[in-house]
Design a protein around this motif. Structure first.
Motif, PDB file in Angstrom:
ATOM      1  N   ARG A 192      -7.089   4.214   6.569  1.00 32.91           N
ATOM      2  CA  ARG A 192      -7.683   2.498   6.562  1.00 32.91           C
ATOM      3  C   ARG A 192      -7.325   1.560   7.368  1.00 32.91           C
ATOM      4  N   ILE A 193      -5.452   1.265   7.720  1.00 30.44           N
ATOM      5  CA  ILE A 193      -5.647   0.807   9.041  1.00 30.44           C
ATOM      6  C   ILE A 193      -5.334   1.888   9.912  1.00 30.44           C
ATOM      7  N   GLY A 194      -5.398   2.593  10.502  1.00 30.69           N
ATOM      8  CA  GLY A 194      -5.308   3.306  11.765  1.00 30.69           C
ATOM      9  C   GLY A 194      -6.973   2.831  12.259  1.00 30.69           C
ATOM     10  N   MET A 195      -7.846   3.181  11.631  1.00 33.88           N
ATOM     11  CA  MET A 195      -8.976   2.887  11.994  1.00 33.88           C
ATOM     12  C   MET A 195      -9.462   1.002  12.427  1.00 33.88           C
ATOM     13  N   VAL A 238       0.994  -1.620  -0.112  1.00 32.06           N
ATOM     14  CA  VAL A 238       0.341  -0.069   0.232  1.00 32.06           C
ATOM     15  C   VAL A 238       0.674   1.277  -0.266  1.00 32.06           C
ATOM     16  N   GLY A 239       2.197   0.982   0.732  1.00 30.56           N
ATOM     17  CA  GLY A 239       2.786   2.516   0.768  1.00 30.56           C
ATOM     18  C   GLY A 239       3.527   2.988  -0.648  1.00 30.56           C
ATOM     19  N   THR A 240       3.738   4.213  -0.704  1.00 28.66           N
ATOM     20  CA  THR A 240       3.884   4.702  -2.385  1.00 28.66           C
ATOM     21  C   THR A 240       5.309   5.598  -2.163  1.00 28.66           C
ATOM     22  N   PRO A 274       8.795  12.775   2.332  1.00 33.52           N
ATOM     23  CA  PRO A 274       8.948  13.812   2.962  1.00 33.52           C
ATOM     24  C   PRO A 274       8.039  14.187   3.983  1.00 33.52           C
ATOM     25  N   ALA A 275       6.887  14.447   3.969  1.00 35.20           N
ATOM     26  CA  ALA A 275       6.178  15.425   4.478  1.00 35.20           C
ATOM     27  C   ALA A 275       5.540  14.527   6.421  1.00 35.20           C
ATOM     28  N   THR A 276       6.429  13.551   6.370  1.00 34.42           N
ATOM     29  CA  THR A 276       6.198  12.828   7.970  1.00 34.42           C
ATOM     30  C   THR A 276       7.744  12.310   8.312  1.00 34.42           C
ATOM     31  N   GLN A 277       8.540  12.723   7.205  1.00 37.63           N
ATOM     32  CA  GLN A 277       9.997  12.377   7.820  1.00 37.63           C
ATOM     33  C   GLN A 277      10.514  12.751   9.561  1.00 37.63           C
ATOM     34  N   VAL A 336      -6.985  -4.619   1.437  1.00 37.83           N
ATOM     35  CA  VAL A 336      -6.990  -6.265   1.842  1.00 37.83           C
ATOM     36  C   VAL A 336      -5.823  -6.529   3.232  1.00 37.83           C
ATOM     37  N   LEU A 337      -4.811  -5.713   3.118  1.00 35.29           N
ATOM     38  CA  LEU A 337      -3.825  -5.431   4.524  1.00 35.29           C
ATOM     39  C   LEU A 337      -4.261  -5.490   5.475  1.00 35.29           C
ATOM     40  N   ASN A 338      -5.181  -4.667   5.964  1.00 35.64           N
ATOM     41  CA  ASN A 338      -5.891  -3.629   6.960  1.00 35.64           C
ATOM     42  C   ASN A 338      -5.603  -4.240   8.130  1.00 35.64           C
ATOM     43  N   VAL A 357       4.455   0.852  12.710  1.00 36.38           N
ATOM     44  CA  VAL A 357       4.814  -0.072  11.901  1.00 36.38           C
ATOM     45  C   VAL A 357       4.214   0.445  10.624  1.00 36.38           C
ATOM     46  N   ALA A 358       4.172   1.577  10.623  1.00 34.12           N
ATOM     47  CA  ALA A 358       4.007   2.729   9.888  1.00 34.12           C
ATOM     48  C   ALA A 358       5.226   2.813   8.243  1.00 34.12           C
ATOM     49  N   ARG A 359       6.247   3.492   8.785  1.00 33.32           N
ATOM     50  CA  ARG A 359       7.218   3.178   7.499  1.00 33.32           C
ATOM     51  C   ARG A 359       8.113   3.728   9.027  1.00 33.32           C
ATOM     52  N   VAL A 382       0.723   6.221   9.288  1.00 33.81           N
ATOM     53  CA  VAL A 382       0.931   7.088   8.692  1.00 33.81           C
ATOM     54  C   VAL A 382       1.761   7.132   7.494  1.00 33.81           C
ATOM     55  N   PRO A 383       1.605   7.491   6.114  1.00 34.54           N
ATOM     56  CA  PRO A 383       2.497   6.973   5.131  1.00 34.54           C
ATOM     57  C   PRO A 383       4.240   7.849   5.308  1.00 34.54           C
ATOM     58  N   GLY A 384       4.798   6.756   4.774  1.00 32.03           N
ATOM     59  CA  GLY A 384       6.088   7.556   4.977  1.00 32.03           C
ATOM     60  C   GLY A 384       6.050   8.468   3.632  1.00 32.03           C
TER      61      GLY A 384
HETATM   62  P1  NDP Z   1      -4.286   6.046   4.736  1.00 33.24           P
HETATM   63  O1  NDP Z   1      -3.577   6.189   3.393  1.00 33.24           O
HETATM   64  O2  NDP Z   1      -5.378   4.956   4.371  1.00 33.24           O
HETATM   65  O3  NDP Z   1      -4.629   6.735   5.689  1.00 33.24           O
HETATM   66  C1  NDP Z   1      -3.037   7.455   6.459  1.00 33.24           C
HETATM   67  C2  NDP Z   1      -3.155   8.038   7.152  1.00 33.24           C
HETATM   68  O4  NDP Z   1      -2.283   9.156   7.796  1.00 33.24           O
HETATM   69  C3  NDP Z   1      -4.550   8.938   7.514  1.00 33.24           C
HETATM   70  O5  NDP Z   1      -5.109   9.138   8.411  1.00 33.24           O
HETATM   71  C4  NDP Z   1      -3.998  10.776   7.191  1.00 33.24           C
HETATM   72  O6  NDP Z   1      -4.802  11.322   7.874  1.00 33.24           O
HETATM   73  C5  NDP Z   1      -2.955  10.903   8.449  1.00 33.24           C
HETATM   74  N1  NDP Z   1      -1.739  11.247   7.904  1.00 33.24           N
HETATM   75  C6  NDP Z   1      -0.677  11.275   6.878  1.00 33.24           C
HETATM   76  N2  NDP Z   1      -0.012  12.054   6.470  1.00 33.24           N
HETATM   77  C7  NDP Z   1       0.104  12.570   7.459  1.00 33.24           C
HETATM   78  C8  NDP Z   1       0.521  14.034   8.759  1.00 33.24           C
HETATM   79  N3  NDP Z   1       2.040  14.493   7.485  1.00 33.24           N
HETATM   80  N4  NDP Z   1       0.352  14.289   9.083  1.00 33.24           N
HETATM   81  C9  NDP Z   1      -0.282  13.622  10.451  1.00 33.24           C
HETATM   82  N5  NDP Z   1      -0.696  12.570   9.512  1.00 33.24           N
HETATM   83  C10 NDP Z   1      -1.211  12.090   8.496  1.00 33.24           C
HETATM   84  O7  NDP Z   1      -2.846   5.040   4.832  1.00 33.24           O
HETATM   85  P2  NDP Z   1      -3.281   3.619   5.209  1.00 33.24           P
HETATM   86  O8  NDP Z   1      -3.543   3.330   6.365  1.00 33.24           O
HETATM   87  O9  NDP Z   1      -3.921   1.973   3.994  1.00 33.24           O
HETATM   88  O10 NDP Z   1      -1.628   2.881   5.474  1.00 33.24           O
HETATM   89  C11 NDP Z   1      -0.537   3.999   6.332  1.00 33.24           C
HETATM   90  C12 NDP Z   1       0.533   3.065   6.202  1.00 33.24           C
HETATM   91  O11 NDP Z   1       0.998   2.189   6.620  1.00 33.24           O
HETATM   92  C13 NDP Z   1       1.465   2.763   4.609  1.00 33.24           C
HETATM   93  O12 NDP Z   1       0.904   4.515   3.765  1.00 33.24           O
HETATM   94  C14 NDP Z   1       2.486   1.967   4.266  1.00 33.24           C
HETATM   95  O13 NDP Z   1       3.425   2.867   4.509  1.00 33.24           O
HETATM   96  C15 NDP Z   1       2.170   1.917   5.867  1.00 33.24           C
HETATM   97  N6  NDP Z   1       1.781   0.435   6.088  1.00 33.24           N
HETATM   98  C16 NDP Z   1       2.799  -0.620   6.936  1.00 33.24           C
HETATM   99  C17 NDP Z   1       2.545  -1.808   6.704  1.00 33.24           C
HETATM  100  C18 NDP Z   1       3.743  -2.920   7.527  1.00 33.24           C
HETATM  101  O14 NDP Z   1       3.796  -3.709   6.507  1.00 33.24           O
HETATM  102  N7  NDP Z   1       4.284  -2.579   8.237  1.00 33.24           N
HETATM  103  C19 NDP Z   1       1.690  -2.787   5.598  1.00 33.24           C
HETATM  104  C20 NDP Z   1       0.576  -1.662   4.990  1.00 33.24           C
HETATM  105  C21 NDP Z   1       1.213  -0.211   5.223  1.00 33.24           C
HETATM  106  P3  NDP Z   1      -4.744  13.333   7.232  1.00 33.24           P
HETATM  107  O15 NDP Z   1      -4.486  13.107   5.600  1.00 33.24           O
HETATM  108  O16 NDP Z   1      -5.789  13.993   7.547  1.00 33.24           O
HETATM  109  O17 NDP Z   1      -3.163  13.883   8.413  1.00 33.24           O
END
Ligand code: NDP
Length: 324
Positions: free
Chosen positions: A155-158, A76-78, A208-211, A99-101, A231-233, A204-206
């Motif tokens: 999706r996963i946080g929920m 899912v990560g980009t 620059p915005a979350t570095q 599917v991985l939530n 469990v993010a990045r 959160v996604p990996g």
């Molecule tokens: P979603 O895009 O559904 O959710 C991302 C959440 O992060 C949103 O609530 C968003 O809210 C928040 N967010 C994004 N940017 C920021 C920011 N700068 N500050 C605060 N909050 C932020 O993603 P998924 O739940 O599907 O997946 C999340 C990440 O989990 C993936 O991108 C991946 O890197 C990681 N992952 C890891 C796995 C593992 O094996 N460990 C498996 C699957 C995923 P808002 O936009 O309102 O800020």
């Protein structure tokens, strides 16, 4: 009928490779004697490519494939894909969300429970023969009634939040935007959330915005009793600051599935009993990995049949401005 060419950017799970070989003429870049020379020679051949979040798809590979129209990614990560650039070139990118939530959320919960109850350290204690010699180990901490901060409520946080409710936790979440569709408290100030939380779960996604969003200040706010679950990045956490905070006892413990420089993990962590380490296993169950593979295949089948894709990524704002 000849099978369409498909560029494979790197290693993929055997089931996916078998299914792709059935449908396409697969060109594994990592198996070429000279990948750079191969792609310079053959790049124009490919309308579609397959990759994964682990392998990635860099901008120079996009550049080398002038006829590319689809990148189908497993995961899912980009953050490892040259997403805005690919989209600015009119290339559609698909991933494997939803599917991985369940399994990724389960990993977060497993790490939280294992850290709060010292599961791994206690296992080592018992195996080392310490129980009869030294008696019971130190007490763990409960999570019922305590505030758990979820950093990222997508999706996963929920799913993590829904599971934590069953454990009687008080949930608060940190995101940029408040969600009107959930009953939990939004915490716009991450440090303030860390100060009151028993644990932060980062999802959160990996990129620059979350570095280094989880920096020394957040760790100090969590404090010597606080737990950090990531469990993010790896890029989201300042790993050097984490090692220091753990070593100095300024942070209570950590459950980590992801790291800054995978598969390398700072060795300083290996000696810390209050840290539980997983080799990026969030989605790594047979069921989920197969569902992810099926989604990749579904997207590729539809692409070559000229049908609507299952999980195309929305056009990113930066690519909109590049292409506008
Ligand atoms: P979603 O895009 O559904 O959710 C991302 C959440 O992060 C949103 O609530 C968003 O809210 C928040 N967010 C994004 N940017 C920021 C920011 N700068 N500050 C605060 N909050 C932020 O993603 P998924 O739940 O599907 O997946 C999340 C990440 O989990 C993936 O991108 C991946 O890197 C990681 N992952 C890891 C796995 C593992 O094996 N460990 C498996 C699957 C995923 P808002 O936009 O309102 O800020």
């Amino acid at each position: 009928m000849s099978r369409p060419d498909l560029l494979q950017a790197g290693p993929l799970m055997p089931y996916l490779v078998e299914e792709l070989e059935r449908r396409f003429t697969l060109w594994p870049l990592h198996e070429q004697a000279e990948p750079a020379a191969f792609i310079a020679r053959e790049g124009r051949r490919f309308q579609a490519a397959v990759t994964s979040t682990f392998v990635g798809f860099p901008a120079d590979l996009v550049e080398a494939c002038p006829n590319l129209r689809l990148i189908a990614s497993f995961g899912v990560g980009t953050d490892s894909l040259a997403l805005p650039y690919a989209q600015s070139r009119g290339i559609t990118v698909t991933n494997t969300p939803d599917v991985l939530n369940d399994d990724t959320a389960n990993m977060a919960i497993a790490l939280l429970l294992a850290c709060s109850r010292n599961l791994v350290a206690n296992d080592r204690y018992l195996r080392a023969g310490q129980w009869p010699r030294a008696g019971d180990p130190p007490l763990g901490r409960g999570i019922a009634g305590r505030i758990i901060g979820i950093v990222g409520l997508g999706r996963i946080g929920m799913v993590i939040a829904q599971r934590l409710e069953a454990f009687g936790c008080v949930i608060a979440y940190h995101t940029r935007n408040l969600r009107a569709d959930v009953p939990w408290r939004h915490a716009p100030d991450l440090v303030a959330l860390a100060r009151e939380a028993a644990a932060l779960i980062v999802i959160v996604p990996g990129g620059p915005a979350t570095q280094h969003m989880i920096d020394a200040e957040v760790m100090d706010a969590l404090g010597p009793e606080g737990l950090l679950i990531n469990v993010a990045r790896g890029s989201v956490v300042d790993e050097a600051a984490l090692v220091t905070a753990l070593t100095e006892g300024r942070l209570g413990g950590a459950g980590l599935d992801v790291y800054q420089n995978e598969p390398h993990v700072p060795e300083a962590m290996f000696g810390l009993d209050q840290v539980i380490l997983q080799p990026h296993q969030g989605s790594a169950t047979r069921e989920t990995r197969r569902a992810m593979a099926d989604l990749v295949i579904g997207n590729l089948d539809r692409f070559f049949a000229g049908e609507a894709l299952l999980t195309p990524l929305a056009l990113s704002p930066s690519s909109r401005s590049v292409s506008a």
